[in-house]
Every structure is written in structure tokens, then in C-alpha cells.
Design an enzyme around this catalytic site. Structure first.
Site, mmCIF file in Angstrom:
data_model
loop_
_atom_site.group_PDB
_atom_site.id
_atom_site.type_symbol
_atom_site.label_atom_id
_atom_site.label_comp_id
_atom_site.label_asym_id
_atom_site.label_seq_id
_atom_site.Cartn_x
_atom_site.Cartn_y
_atom_site.Cartn_z
ATOM 1 N N ILE A 89 -9.052 2.177 -4.155
ATOM 2 C CA ILE A 89 -7.885 2.260 -3.365
ATOM 3 C C ILE A 89 -6.525 3.031 -4.098
ATOM 4 O O ILE A 89 -6.432 2.801 -5.202
ATOM 5 C CB ILE A 89 -7.308 1.024 -2.934
ATOM 6 C CG1 ILE A 89 -8.424 0.257 -2.207
ATOM 7 C CG2 ILE A 89 -6.183 1.168 -2.025
ATOM 8 C CD1 ILE A 89 -8.202 -1.427 -2.086
ATOM 9 N N CYS A 90 -6.015 3.987 -3.382
ATOM 10 C CA CYS A 90 -4.969 4.855 -3.974
ATOM 11 C C CYS A 90 -3.730 3.855 -3.654
ATOM 12 O O CYS A 90 -3.046 3.823 -2.693
ATOM 13 C CB CYS A 90 -4.725 5.957 -3.171
ATOM 14 S SG CYS A 90 -3.503 7.198 -3.759
ATOM 15 N N LEU A 91 -3.214 3.202 -4.709
ATOM 16 C CA LEU A 91 -1.744 2.465 -4.641
ATOM 17 C C LEU A 91 -1.154 2.953 -5.907
ATOM 18 O O LEU A 91 -1.638 3.306 -6.959
ATOM 19 C CB LEU A 91 -2.213 0.826 -5.151
ATOM 20 C CG LEU A 91 -3.107 0.294 -3.787
ATOM 21 C CD1 LEU A 91 -3.681 -0.911 -4.213
ATOM 22 C CD2 LEU A 91 -2.344 0.325 -2.578
ATOM 23 N N GLN A 125 -4.483 7.945 3.273
ATOM 24 C CA GLN A 125 -4.528 7.369 1.858
ATOM 25 C C GLN A 125 -5.972 7.540 1.471
ATOM 26 O O GLN A 125 -7.029 7.286 2.005
ATOM 27 C CB GLN A 125 -4.023 5.932 2.145
ATOM 28 C CG GLN A 125 -4.253 5.112 0.880
ATOM 29 C CD GLN A 125 -4.366 3.675 1.235
ATOM 30 O OE1 GLN A 125 -4.406 3.213 2.174
ATOM 31 N NE2 GLN A 125 -4.548 2.886 0.186
ATOM 32 N N ILE A 126 -5.908 7.695 -0.034
ATOM 33 C CA ILE A 126 -7.359 7.799 -0.320
ATOM 34 C C ILE A 126 -7.896 6.241 -0.533
ATOM 35 O O ILE A 126 -7.352 5.306 -0.799
ATOM 36 C CB ILE A 126 -7.079 8.317 -2.083
ATOM 37 C CG1 ILE A 126 -6.825 9.844 -1.838
ATOM 38 C CG2 ILE A 126 -8.545 8.186 -2.648
ATOM 39 C CD1 ILE A 126 -6.563 10.348 -3.349
#
Length: 286
Positions: A89-91, A125-126
Site C-alpha cells: 500500500i502506498c502510504l 493510489q498505488i
């Protein structure tokens, strides 16, 4: 014992059943005692009216050897309709954005953030999925029956229920949301492309162009959607010395009196010649 190992052991204790204040909405633990860098987590979906309400999701956390100086990565193993299965997850709290990670954050803070972000808009979002709410509700119900080997044969729902009973025994009400559990404002989801509002910065304002014809074109926008600074002064271009004109006209910097000087020199030369010839004639006469 290294600082990373001490930090991971401390966080494992804070997230274990022996913690004095466990969260009733999630728990996490290393997959094995011999590997403190590979964790699994089980997390409840946000409360109603969220389409994830009632869902129980399972995921994986991989921590780098430099933790907490570098951030962990997170991925969901349970389908949710919000995050892709088994994709990082892109965070701002993940390995995708090391520049925004703060070592003071930990696994618990990250799980609080992930749970609060589930109701957010993926926006490209990725690792994000933009599924209809009915699909998310259906997957929320199915997630309860999902099983992982680390749960020792229990389903997600059974493992979370057992965890919540332990929390209840410590005076923590599982039906209440944690007070002060909101993630730090510095935490956020990240998207692959800038929002439309940032893209509009690429459009050229014709009025500004007409007033700034001496200025170079706008530089456009950066990947983060921030407009680059615009130069307001004309860029100086190096000048190349021009070749002399073939018409014979003097260069601009040459004095216009040079022809008179040439005539004076010629006159002196003629006078000298005349005097020599006169002397020669006088000698012949003698």
C-alpha cells in the site's frame, strides 16, 4: 542486542495480550519468534455506516533491517474492495514514501492510520481499489471466514472475537471507538497522479502571457502537483561578436576621424618626397 531488535521486541509487547492497553480493533504479532521482521495483523473494518463495517481483515507487515529509521511496508492478504491483495500500500507511513516517515511512529500508529484511511477515496493510489459499496459489503462479510496459518486454525472473526474478550477482561469496551486514536495529521494516503486541481496549474493564462512576453514559458508542475516557480525576467542570451561588414564601412566602435588621419600621413609623405627631389635637383645644378 541491536537497537532495531530492542525496538521490535518493545512493540511486540505493546501489541500483545500482556499490554495494559490493547486496542480491541486490531492486533499484530511476528509470524515466528525467530523472525521479528515479518509480522501479520488482523484488523476490524471501520464502524457503520462504512461499507467495511463488520469486516475483519488480515495483512502482512515487512520491516526493514534499519527500522525504525526506515518505514515498514503493509499489504492486505484478505480481499476488501479497498486495497489490492498482496500488494504494498502506498502510504506516507510505508516504504513508498521514506521521506515522510518518522521514527517515532510505530506499528500500532500505522494500524490506526490504515483503519481510518479505509473509508477514503483511492484516487489512483498505488495498491488501492475503487470497488462499488455493495462489493465492499459483500467482501466484508466474506472476510470474517478467511483463515491464516498464523491464527492457528481460527477464522479472522474468531481470532478478533477472542482478542476482544481479552480486552473486555481488562475493562476495554470493544464496542467503543478508541479515544484519541486518530492518526497524526502528518500521515496520509498517497496517489500516483496529482489531483485535478493541481493539473489546472498547467493551463496557460493568455492574459498573463500577453503581459509577460519578455518572460520564458511557464515551467509547468512537478510530480507532486506543486507549480514550479516562474521566472519574470527575460533570460540573458550570450551575444556572438558580429563579423565586419563587407561594404567597407567602419565598425561601430572605430572613430569616424580615421580618414583625416590617413590624409595627413599621405600629405607628410608627399612633402618629404618633394623635399628630396628638390635637393637632388639643386645638387645637379651645382
Amino acid at each position: 542486542m541491536s537497537a532495531t531488535t530492542r525496538r521490535l521486541m518493545k512493540e511486540a509487547a505493546e501489541l500483545s495480550a500482556s499490554s495494559p492497553s490493547p486496542s480491541p480493533h486490531f492486533f499484530a504479532h511476528p509470524v515466528s519468534d525467530s523472525n521479528l521482521f515479518d509480522w501479520h495483523f488482523t484488523i476490524a473494518g471501520p464502524p457503520a455506516p462504512s461499507p467495511y463495517a463488520g469486516g475483519v481483515y488480515h495483512g502482512r507487515i515487512v520491516l526493514p533491517p534499519q527500522y525504525p529509521l526506515r518505514p515498514p511496508s503493509f499489504r492486505f492478504l484478505t480481499p476488501s474492495g479497498r486495497f489490492e491483495v498482496n500488494r504494498e500500500i502506498c502510504l506516507s507511513i510505508s516504504g513508498h514514501h521514506e521521506e515522510t516517515w518518522q521514527p517515532a511512529w510505530g506499528i500500532r500508529t500505522a494500524l490506526v492510520a490504515i483503519r481510518s484511511f479505509m473509508d477514503g477515496d483511492p484516487k489512483g493510489q498505488i495498491g488501492g481499489v475503487d470497488a462499488p459499496d455493495e462489493v465492499r459489503r459483500m467482501l466484508a462479510q466474506k472476510s470474517r471466514e478467511w483463515r491464516c496459518e498464523c491464527l492457528q486454525g481460527k477464522t479472522n472473526a474468531e481470532a478478533l472475537q477472542e482478542w476482544r474478550e481479552m480486552c473486555r477482561s481488562k475493562g476495554i469496551d470493544p464496542d467503543e471507538e478508541e479515544k484519541g486514536a486518530a492518526p497524526p495529521k502528518e500521515m496520509q494516503l498517497h496517489v500516483k497522479n496529482p489531483p485535478e486541481s493541481a493539473k489546472s496549474g498547467n493551463e496557460t493564462n493568455t492574459t498573463s502571457v500577453s503581459q509577460e512576453q519578455s518572460s520564458p514559458p511557464r515551467a509547468g508542475t512537478t510530480e507532486s502537483g506543486m507549480e514550479q516557480p516562474r521566472t519574470t525576467a527575460a533570460v540573458a542570451t550570450p551575444r556572438t561578436p558580429s563579423a565586419p561588414s563587407s561594404t567597407g564601412s567602419p565598425p561601430p566602435n572605430v572613430s569616424q576621424e580615421s580618414p583625416w588621419l590617413d590624409r595627413a600621413i599621405i600629405g607628410v609623405f608627399i612633402a618629404l618626397v618633394f623635399m628630396i627631389l628638390r635637393r637632388l635637383v639643386h645638387m645637379d645644378v651645382l
